[in-house]
Scaffold this motif. Structure first.
Motif, PDB file in Angstrom:
ATOM      1  N   SER A  68       0.799  -1.229   0.000  1.00 54.62           N
ATOM      2  CA  SER A  68       0.000   0.000   0.000  1.00 54.62           C
ATOM      3  C   SER A  68       0.826   1.271   0.000  1.00 54.62           C
ATOM      4  O   SER A  68       0.300   2.342  -0.312  1.00 54.62           O
ATOM      5  CB  SER A  68      -0.938   0.011   1.210  1.00 54.62           C
ATOM      6  OG  SER A  68      -0.201  -0.017   2.425  1.00 54.62           O
ATOM      7  N   GLY A 125      -2.675   5.830   9.208  1.00 54.17           N
ATOM      8  CA  GLY A 125      -3.805   5.103   8.642  1.00 54.17           C
ATOM      9  C   GLY A 125      -3.387   3.802   7.984  1.00 54.17           C
ATOM     10  O   GLY A 125      -4.007   2.757   8.199  1.00 54.17           O
ATOM     11  N   ALA A 126      -2.334   3.860   7.162  1.00 50.32           N
ATOM     12  CA  ALA A 126      -1.848   2.652   6.482  1.00 50.32           C
ATOM     13  C   ALA A 126      -1.336   1.631   7.485  1.00 50.32           C
ATOM     14  O   ALA A 126      -1.545   0.423   7.320  1.00 50.32           O
ATOM     15  CB  ALA A 126      -0.747   3.024   5.491  1.00 50.32           C
ATOM     16  N   TYR A 129      -4.333   0.032   9.435  1.00 53.92           N
ATOM     17  CA  TYR A 129      -5.037  -0.922   8.576  1.00 53.92           C
ATOM     18  C   TYR A 129      -4.266  -2.243   8.492  1.00 53.92           C
ATOM     19  O   TYR A 129      -4.843  -3.323   8.626  1.00 53.92           O
ATOM     20  CB  TYR A 129      -5.232  -0.347   7.176  1.00 53.92           C
ATOM     21  CG  TYR A 129      -5.822  -1.356   6.211  1.00 53.92           C
ATOM     22  CD1 TYR A 129      -7.166  -1.685   6.272  1.00 53.92           C
ATOM     23  CD2 TYR A 129      -5.028  -1.994   5.267  1.00 53.92           C
ATOM     24  CE1 TYR A 129      -7.713  -2.627   5.408  1.00 53.92           C
ATOM     25  CE2 TYR A 129      -5.554  -2.926   4.400  1.00 53.92           C
ATOM     26  CZ  TYR A 129      -6.903  -3.243   4.471  1.00 53.92           C
ATOM     27  OH  TYR A 129      -7.432  -4.178   3.623  1.00 53.92           O
ATOM     28  N   TRP A 222     -15.765   7.724   6.833  1.00 55.63           N
ATOM     29  CA  TRP A 222     -15.759   6.268   7.016  1.00 55.63           C
ATOM     30  C   TRP A 222     -17.143   5.626   6.947  1.00 55.63           C
ATOM     31  O   TRP A 222     -17.258   4.440   6.636  1.00 55.63           O
ATOM     32  CB  TRP A 222     -15.127   5.897   8.359  1.00 55.63           C
ATOM     33  CG  TRP A 222     -15.911   6.357   9.562  1.00 55.63           C
ATOM     34  CD1 TRP A 222     -15.775   7.538  10.225  1.00 55.63           C
ATOM     35  CD2 TRP A 222     -16.976   5.651  10.211  1.00 55.63           C
ATOM     36  NE1 TRP A 222     -16.684   7.621  11.257  1.00 55.63           N
ATOM     37  CE2 TRP A 222     -17.428   6.462  11.275  1.00 55.63           C
ATOM     38  CE3 TRP A 222     -17.572   4.406  10.021  1.00 55.63           C
ATOM     39  CZ2 TRP A 222     -18.466   6.080  12.120  1.00 55.63           C
ATOM     40  CZ3 TRP A 222     -18.609   4.023  10.872  1.00 55.63           C
ATOM     41  CH2 TRP A 222     -19.043   4.853  11.906  1.00 55.63           C
ATOM     42  N   ARG A 255      -9.699  -2.914   0.749  1.00 54.37           N
ATOM     43  CA  ARG A 255      -9.773  -1.465   0.863  1.00 54.37           C
ATOM     44  C   ARG A 255      -9.435  -0.840  -0.481  1.00 54.37           C
ATOM     45  O   ARG A 255      -8.556  -1.318  -1.193  1.00 54.37           O
ATOM     46  CB  ARG A 255      -8.795  -0.983   1.937  1.00 54.37           C
ATOM     47  CG  ARG A 255      -9.015   0.435   2.373  1.00 54.37           C
ATOM     48  CD  ARG A 255      -8.255   0.769   3.642  1.00 54.37           C
ATOM     49  NE  ARG A 255      -6.839   0.999   3.408  1.00 54.37           N
ATOM     50  CZ  ARG A 255      -6.107   1.838   4.142  1.00 54.37           C
ATOM     51  NH1 ARG A 255      -6.657   2.480   5.156  1.00 54.37           N
ATOM     52  NH2 ARG A 255      -4.829   2.009   3.887  1.00 54.37           N
ATOM     53  N   ASP A 257      -8.688   2.708  -3.032  1.00 54.05           N
ATOM     54  CA  ASP A 257      -8.312   4.106  -3.133  1.00 54.05           C
ATOM     55  C   ASP A 257      -9.558   4.917  -3.477  1.00 54.05           C
ATOM     56  O   ASP A 257     -10.328   4.528  -4.375  1.00 54.05           O
ATOM     57  CB  ASP A 257      -7.256   4.308  -4.218  1.00 54.05           C
ATOM     58  CG  ASP A 257      -5.918   3.700  -3.839  1.00 54.05           C
ATOM     59  OD1 ASP A 257      -5.605   3.688  -2.630  1.00 54.05           O
ATOM     60  OD2 ASP A 257      -5.194   3.243  -4.751  1.00 54.05           O
ATOM     61  N   ARG A 303      -9.399   3.918   3.251  1.00 52.02           N
ATOM     62  CA  ARG A 303      -8.295   4.830   2.970  1.00 52.02           C
ATOM     63  C   ARG A 303      -8.763   6.274   2.913  1.00 52.02           C
ATOM     64  O   ARG A 303      -7.956   7.207   3.058  1.00 52.02           O
ATOM     65  CB  ARG A 303      -7.620   4.457   1.651  1.00 52.02           C
ATOM     66  CG  ARG A 303      -6.304   5.211   1.559  1.00 52.02           C
ATOM     67  CD  ARG A 303      -5.402   4.829   0.444  1.00 52.02           C
ATOM     68  NE  ARG A 303      -4.152   5.573   0.606  1.00 52.02           N
ATOM     69  CZ  ARG A 303      -3.344   5.836  -0.396  1.00 52.02           C
ATOM     70  NH1 ARG A 303      -3.619   5.425  -1.611  1.00 52.02           N
ATOM     71  NH2 ARG A 303      -2.229   6.515  -0.178  1.00 52.02           N
ATOM     72  N   ASP A 306      -7.534   8.743   5.385  1.00 49.22           N
ATOM     73  CA  ASP A 306      -6.193   9.318   5.288  1.00 49.22           C
ATOM     74  C   ASP A 306      -6.192  10.746   4.756  1.00 49.22           C
ATOM     75  O   ASP A 306      -5.154  11.424   4.822  1.00 49.22           O
ATOM     76  CB  ASP A 306      -5.307   8.451   4.395  1.00 49.22           C
ATOM     77  CG  ASP A 306      -5.052   7.073   4.984  1.00 49.22           C
ATOM     78  OD1 ASP A 306      -5.348   6.885   6.181  1.00 49.22           O
ATOM     79  OD2 ASP A 306      -4.570   6.191   4.251  1.00 49.22           O
ATOM     80  N   THR A 330       0.365  10.382  -3.518  1.00 51.05           N
ATOM     81  CA  THR A 330       0.586   8.958  -3.729  1.00 51.05           C
ATOM     82  C   THR A 330       1.315   8.698  -5.037  1.00 51.05           C
ATOM     83  O   THR A 330       2.249   7.880  -5.103  1.00 51.05           O
ATOM     84  CB  THR A 330      -0.753   8.203  -3.706  1.00 51.05           C
ATOM     85  OG1 THR A 330      -1.426   8.439  -2.465  1.00 51.05           O
ATOM     86  CG2 THR A 330      -0.550   6.709  -3.902  1.00 51.05           C
TER      87      THR A 330
END
Length: 334
Positions: A68, A125-126, A129, A222, A255, A257, A303, A306, A330
């Motif tokens: 990720s 966050g990453a 997860y 969320w 999950r 993007d 995600r 984030d 990203t």
């Protein structure tokens, strides 16, 4: 692995949790309280077979991070997780025997998330997860995930609150309104992130309380607004801004993007429409959205969460603006 042509661009790999094992191990985090209730001076009380599964679950978490986040090597992620769980390095994690114990508490979980985040220089966050999906953090519920993420934001994203400081939880009072929100930008107007999304308020309607208010993860980031059913039977759960959060199929849930374009949509379902209300984040619509997540055993956060760091940037006025910035960051890191 079956391909998924024309459904999601780009097609992303599916993530699977490792199988359970029979090893018995135990470690804890620096500063956490062990099962006895006393502060731990070592990092050797919280991790057992149910949390670490030997190296199985930590290795799965490291692989999730590598998949990720661009630029992270597997051995770097493994060492970061090993040290965050109280070991000298990956070899120590693999070889040190430990006793059995129960689930990791919130304080220890937050310490682990922050330690891995700091070691790798990536967002919390990453990390959260990966540790939740792989079950390094055991006993996780959606409520626990939200609480841990909010507290990690305060530690690493916002810092200490105060009058006029972005990230401070303020009290928003206007006619018919009295609710908390994150201060994004002070001014005329003042921008705040409320539970339901970004709002503009007069400066005198935004108050900084003397006693700090509790941090929270806004529902806008969320809580599902509905879901698309695709031609192959998969279900893609989307946010209030129609951004994909989760893809669920027979092979599990992944999950997504939030900027991905979804194709081959056969039908669209809104929880607020089914509930007969315009209040998408409360009442019956919220209950249906939570039931949708529970049916798919989703206890992690999407995600989309984030983007909170991007919400503090100048000229960001919507969640869509923040998603565009996250996408750009990203792509730049890739």
């Amino acid at each position: 692995m079956p391909s998924c042509p024309r459904l999601i661009r780009p097609c992303r790999p599916r993530w699977r949790s490792p199988r359970a094992g029979d090893h018995r191990h135990r470690r804890t985090f620096q500063g956490a309280r062990g099962p006895s209730g006393h502060a731990s001076t070592s990092t050797a009380e919280w991790f057992d077979a149910d949390t670490l599964n030997g190296t199985g679950r930590p290795k799965a978490a490291a692989k999730l991070i590598v998949r990720s986040v661009s630029g992270i090597r597997l051995n770097e992620a493994q060492d970061a997780i090993a040290k965050a769980t109280g070991h000298r390095d990956w070899h120590d994690l693999a070889s040190a025997p430990m006793e059995a114990n129960g689930q990791v508490d919130d304080q220890a979980a937050i310490a682990c998330v922050i330690a891995v985040s700091d070691a790798l220089g990536i967002g919390t966050g990453a990390v959260q997860y990966a540790l939740t999906k792989s079950r390094v953090l055991t006993g996780m519920t959606l409520e626990r995930s939200l609480s841990i993420q909010a507290r990690a934001w305060r530690e690493r994203l916002f810092g200490a609150g105060g009058r006029g400081r972005p990230g401070t939880v303020v009290r928003v009072r206007s006619p018919g309104e009295n609710q908390p929100g994150y201060l994004l930008r002070q001014g005329r107007p003042t921008y705040v992130m409320l539970d339901g999304g970004v709002g503009m308020r007069a400066d005198f309607e935004v108050k900084t309380p003397r006693q700090a208010l509790a941090d929270f993860v806004p529902s806008r980031l969320w809580l599902p607004y509905g879901f698309w059913t695709l031609a192959d039977g998969a279900v893609v759960t989307f946010s209030r801004d129609y951004m994909p959060m989760w893809r669920s199929a027979n092979d599990g849930t992944e999950r997504m993007d939030p900027w991905l374009r979804i194709e081959d949509i056969m039908s669209k379902t809104h929880f607020s429409t089914q509930a007969g209300t315009v209040d998408w984040a409360g009442g019956r619509a919220r209950e249906m959205a939570l039931a949708h997540l529970d049916e798919r055993r989703i206890t992690c956060l999407p995600r989309l969460v984030d983007v909170m760091g991007e919400m503090l940037a100048p000229f960001v006025e919507t969640v869509g603006d923040a998603v565009a910035r996250l996408r750009g960051a990203t792509a730049e890191a890739a």
